[in-house]
Design a protein around this motif. Structure first.
Motif, PDB file in Angstrom:
ATOM      1  N   ASP A 147     -34.712  -1.105  12.612  1.00  0.00           N
ATOM      2  CA  ASP A 147     -33.950   0.107  12.276  1.00  0.00           C
ATOM      3  C   ASP A 147     -34.693   0.952  11.250  1.00  0.00           C
ATOM      4  OD1 ASP A 147     -31.903  -0.492  14.017  1.00  0.00           O
ATOM      5  OD2 ASP A 147     -30.607  -1.385  12.487  1.00  0.00           O
ATOM      6  N   ILE A 148     -35.275   0.290  10.243  1.00  0.00           N
ATOM      7  CA  ILE A 148     -36.034   1.017   9.227  1.00  0.00           C
ATOM      8  C   ILE A 148     -37.251   1.675   9.854  1.00  0.00           C
ATOM      9  CG2 ILE A 148     -37.520   0.699   7.210  1.00  0.00           C
ATOM     10  CD1 ILE A 148     -35.528  -1.365   6.190  1.00  0.00           C
ATOM     11  N   ILE A 149     -37.943   0.953  10.712  1.00  0.00           N
ATOM     12  CA  ILE A 149     -39.139   1.501  11.357  1.00  0.00           C
ATOM     13  C   ILE A 149     -38.783   2.700  12.238  1.00  0.00           C
ATOM     14  CG2 ILE A 149     -40.956   1.009  13.051  1.00  0.00           C
ATOM     15  CD1 ILE A 149     -41.042  -1.856  11.889  1.00  0.00           C
ATOM     16  N   ARG A 150     -37.683   2.590  12.973  1.00  0.00           N
ATOM     17  CA  ARG A 150     -37.253   3.725  13.800  1.00  0.00           C
ATOM     18  C   ARG A 150     -36.965   4.946  12.936  1.00  0.00           C
ATOM     19  NH1 ARG A 150     -34.956  -0.316  17.273  1.00  0.00           N
ATOM     20  NH2 ARG A 150     -33.105  -0.469  15.960  1.00  0.00           N
ATOM     21  N   ALA A 151     -36.358   4.734  11.769  1.00  0.00           N
ATOM     22  CA  ALA A 151     -36.061   5.857  10.872  1.00  0.00           C
ATOM     23  C   ALA A 151     -37.347   6.496  10.357  1.00  0.00           C
ATOM     24  CB  ALA A 151     -35.195   5.374   9.707  1.00  0.00           C
ATOM     25  N   ARG A 153     -40.268   6.522  11.891  1.00  0.00           N
ATOM     26  CA  ARG A 153     -40.887   7.225  13.019  1.00  0.00           C
ATOM     27  C   ARG A 153     -40.244   8.592  13.237  1.00  0.00           C
ATOM     28  NH1 ARG A 153     -41.544   2.808  17.904  1.00  0.00           N
ATOM     29  NH2 ARG A 153     -43.338   1.641  17.075  1.00  0.00           N
ATOM     30  N   ALA A 154     -38.928   8.641  13.114  1.00  0.00           N
ATOM     31  CA  ALA A 154     -38.228   9.912  13.286  1.00  0.00           C
ATOM     32  C   ALA A 154     -38.557  10.869  12.148  1.00  0.00           C
ATOM     33  CB  ALA A 154     -36.723   9.671  13.368  1.00  0.00           C
ATOM     34  N   ASP A 155     -38.638  10.340  10.933  1.00  0.00           N
ATOM     35  CA  ASP A 155     -38.886  11.184   9.763  1.00  0.00           C
ATOM     36  C   ASP A 155     -40.265  11.834   9.822  1.00  0.00           C
ATOM     37  OD1 ASP A 155     -38.587  12.222   7.036  1.00  0.00           O
ATOM     38  OD2 ASP A 155     -40.008  10.640   6.483  1.00  0.00           O
ATOM     39  N   VAL A 156     -41.296  11.065  10.196  1.00  0.00           N
ATOM     40  CA  VAL A 156     -42.650  11.631  10.209  1.00  0.00           C
ATOM     41  C   VAL A 156     -42.969  12.304  11.545  1.00  0.00           C
ATOM     42  CG1 VAL A 156     -43.423   9.894   8.560  1.00  0.00           C
ATOM     43  CG2 VAL A 156     -43.821   9.514  11.009  1.00  0.00           C
ATOM     44  N   GLN A 157     -42.080  12.160  12.513  1.00  0.00           N
ATOM     45  CA  GLN A 157     -42.206  12.820  13.821  1.00  0.00           C
ATOM     46  C   GLN A 157     -43.485  12.392  14.560  1.00  0.00           C
ATOM     47  OE1 GLN A 157     -40.975  17.040  13.847  1.00  0.00           O
ATOM     48  NE2 GLN A 157     -40.531  16.833  11.655  1.00  0.00           N
ATOM     49  N   THR A 158     -43.697  11.088  14.603  1.00  0.00           N
ATOM     50  CA  THR A 158     -44.836  10.543  15.341  1.00  0.00           C
ATOM     51  C   THR A 158     -44.718  10.913  16.818  1.00  0.00           C
ATOM     52  OG1 THR A 158     -44.816   8.657  13.820  1.00  0.00           O
ATOM     53  CG2 THR A 158     -46.160   8.449  15.810  1.00  0.00           C
ATOM     54  N   PRO A 159     -45.784  11.395  17.454  1.00  0.00           N
ATOM     55  CA  PRO A 159     -45.724  11.763  18.872  1.00  0.00           C
ATOM     56  C   PRO A 159     -45.316  10.589  19.760  1.00  0.00           C
ATOM     57  CG  PRO A 159     -47.708  12.654  17.864  1.00  0.00           C
ATOM     58  CD  PRO A 159     -47.089  11.740  16.849  1.00  0.00           C
ATOM     59  N   ALA A 160     -44.625  10.907  20.865  1.00  0.00           N
ATOM     60  CA  ALA A 160     -44.063   9.880  21.750  1.00  0.00           C
ATOM     61  C   ALA A 160     -45.137   8.969  22.318  1.00  0.00           C
ATOM     62  CB  ALA A 160     -43.278  10.543  22.877  1.00  0.00           C
ATOM     63  N   HIS A 161     -46.300   9.519  22.686  1.00  0.00           N
ATOM     64  CA  HIS A 161     -47.322   8.659  23.297  1.00  0.00           C
ATOM     65  C   HIS A 161     -47.886   7.660  22.295  1.00  0.00           C
ATOM     66  CE1 HIS A 161     -49.915  11.754  21.479  1.00  0.00           C
ATOM     67  NE2 HIS A 161     -50.925  10.912  21.601  1.00  0.00           N
ATOM     68  N   ASP A 200     -50.154   2.881  13.726  1.00  0.00           N
ATOM     69  CA  ASP A 200     -50.570   4.266  14.013  1.00  0.00           C
ATOM     70  C   ASP A 200     -49.473   5.263  13.643  1.00  0.00           C
ATOM     71  OD1 ASP A 200     -53.066   3.609  14.902  1.00  0.00           O
ATOM     72  OD2 ASP A 200     -52.654   3.862  17.034  1.00  0.00           O
ATOM     73  N   LEU A 201     -48.624   4.878  12.710  1.00  0.00           N
ATOM     74  CA  LEU A 201     -47.478   5.716  12.343  1.00  0.00           C
ATOM     75  C   LEU A 201     -47.908   7.125  11.962  1.00  0.00           C
ATOM     76  CD1 LEU A 201     -44.331   5.564  11.779  1.00  0.00           C
ATOM     77  CD2 LEU A 201     -44.962   5.167   9.390  1.00  0.00           C
ATOM     78  N   LEU A 202     -49.024   7.256  11.248  1.00  0.00           N
ATOM     79  CA  LEU A 202     -49.532   8.568  10.806  1.00  0.00           C
ATOM     80  C   LEU A 202     -50.837   8.922  11.522  1.00  0.00           C
ATOM     81  CD1 LEU A 202     -48.842   8.429   6.945  1.00  0.00           C
ATOM     82  CD2 LEU A 202     -47.300   9.033   8.812  1.00  0.00           C
ATOM     83  N   ARG A 203     -50.939   8.528  12.765  1.00  0.00           N
ATOM     84  CA  ARG A 203     -52.163   8.771  13.544  1.00  0.00           C
ATOM     85  C   ARG A 203     -52.538  10.258  13.565  1.00  0.00           C
ATOM     86  NH1 ARG A 203     -56.328   9.461  15.309  1.00  0.00           N
ATOM     87  NH2 ARG A 203     -57.398   8.548  17.123  1.00  0.00           N
ATOM     88  N   PHE A 204     -51.566  11.117  13.474  1.00  0.00           N
ATOM     89  CA  PHE A 204     -51.797  12.560  13.575  1.00  0.00           C
ATOM     90  C   PHE A 204     -52.590  13.124  12.405  1.00  0.00           C
ATOM     91  CE2 PHE A 204     -47.463  11.517  12.203  1.00  0.00           C
ATOM     92  CZ  PHE A 204     -47.491  11.936  10.881  1.00  0.00           C
ATOM     93  N   VAL A 205     -52.724  12.388  11.289  1.00  0.00           N
ATOM     94  CA  VAL A 205     -53.505  12.936  10.177  1.00  0.00           C
ATOM     95  C   VAL A 205     -54.978  13.071  10.558  1.00  0.00           C
ATOM     96  CG1 VAL A 205     -51.919  12.019   8.438  1.00  0.00           C
ATOM     97  CG2 VAL A 205     -53.985  10.708   9.054  1.00  0.00           C
TER      98      VAL A 205
END
Length: 337
Positions: A147-151, A153-161, A200-205
């Protein structure tokens, strides 16, 4: 809410009990920690400890310190046996000795003292004259729930792929854990699973730009830019910083080395089995599809090298095959040397 890890391994001989202790030494732990070791007389506590000490790099003969009460092996291991002490004596001894030692403290017959906080609790149960069940409970590393991890992921808006990739890596990690337990090698399943689901939670950086058919909305870009300024790059270090800030520094430690190779350092020696397994599992998944190491590195070659493999890429492939041999297939009993 945090959760903790546990596993049970059944051994068939004294030698297999020793090997469990050896493999246990490769699991993630802090340098300073207290381990309780329970079991009846003859259960195999000393045998387990001998394997554990060898896994820590101790070459000395390890014997039960029943009469000496404590045997120290440099600044690495303090082996304590409370069997001959009364409750009052055991408490006084521990109150003094634990303050004086900064390495791993392993305490046999901890039930002689009053209950106290330990980082890892081990109990060896005698099933038959030759079979033992070794129960290990890690209490030292807080682990974020799903549940914490899902929150996050939603907060940082990690891409779906990327979410799908992390979940696929977590599935491979779970399969590897099952294999490790069957081959009598302890491993922290829940900590590893949480690290896989956030690696890869912040892979977009590391994204160079946001163009293309799936380009994100400006609001998401703004959020990512803010996270890049806060946690920096590359994404492994950024995710580790995020996790440490949230109170899960140990999971961050596992995440930070998951690439496992940098051209300036060569292969990074993994501090623990969990570090090695996460990095390996990440190289066994192409997007969401489980593949071999060669298939994964062939895909890297096409995606990043235009079909050609650089010297660095070949060295990385070679290093990960060595990780597979030494850590995953256990050809050297899990040794990183």
């Amino acid at each position: 809410m945090s959760i903790f890890d546990h596993c049970t391994i059944v051994t068939e001989s004294a030698e297999s009990t020793r090997k469990v202790g050896l493999s246990f030494a490769k699991c993630y732990r802090r340098k300073q920690c207290t381990i309780s070791l329970q079991g009846d007389l003859g259960a195999g506590k000393t045998t387990f400890t001998q394997g554990f000490a060898h896994g820590l790099g101790i070459d000395d003969d390890v014997v039960s310190p029943t009469y000496a009460l404590e045997q120290q092996y440099g600044d690495t291991l303090s082996h304590i046996d409370l069997y001959r002490l009364s409750g009052e004596q055991a408490n006084a001894f521990l109150d003094h000795e634990i303050k004086e030692f900064d390495g791993v403290r392993l305490i046999e017959w901890p039930e002689r003292a009053s209950e106290r906080v330990v980082d890892i609790a081990i109990r060896i149960e005698e099933i038959s004259p030759s079979r033992r069940a070794i129960h290990i409970e890690w209490r030292d590393v807080p682990i974020p729930s799903d549940d914490i991890i899902r929150a996050w992921r939603a907060d940082v808006q990690t891409p779906a792929h990327i979410l799908d990739h992390m979940d696929a890596v977590a599935n491979v990690c779970d399969e590897l854990v099952t294999m490790f337990i069957k081959t009598q090698r302890p491993i922290r399943q829940r900590a590893l699973n949480a690290a896989a689901k956030t690696h890869d939670l912040l892979r977009f950086v590391d994204f160079k730009d946001y163009v293309g058919a799936d380009a994100p909305a400006q609001e998401r870009i703004n959020r990512w830019e803010d996270l890049r300024r806060t946690y920096g790059t590359p994404h492994e270090r950024a995710a580790a910083g995020f996790l440490r800030e949230k109170g899960y520094a140990d999971i961050g430690d596992i995440v930070e080395t998951h690439r496992g190779f940098h051209s300036t350092e060569g292969g990074i020696p993994f501090p623990s089995l969990e570090h090695a397994v996460l990095s390996y599992a990440d190289k066994r998944v192409c997007h969401t599809t489980p593949v071999t190491l060669d298939q994964r590195f062939d895909e890297f070659m096409v995606r990043y090298g235009g079909g050609l493999e650089s010297v660095e890429a070949l060295a990385w492939r070679t290093y990960m095959k060595e990780v597979e041999r030494r850590w995953i297939n256990d050809e050297t009993l899990g040794s990183a040397s």
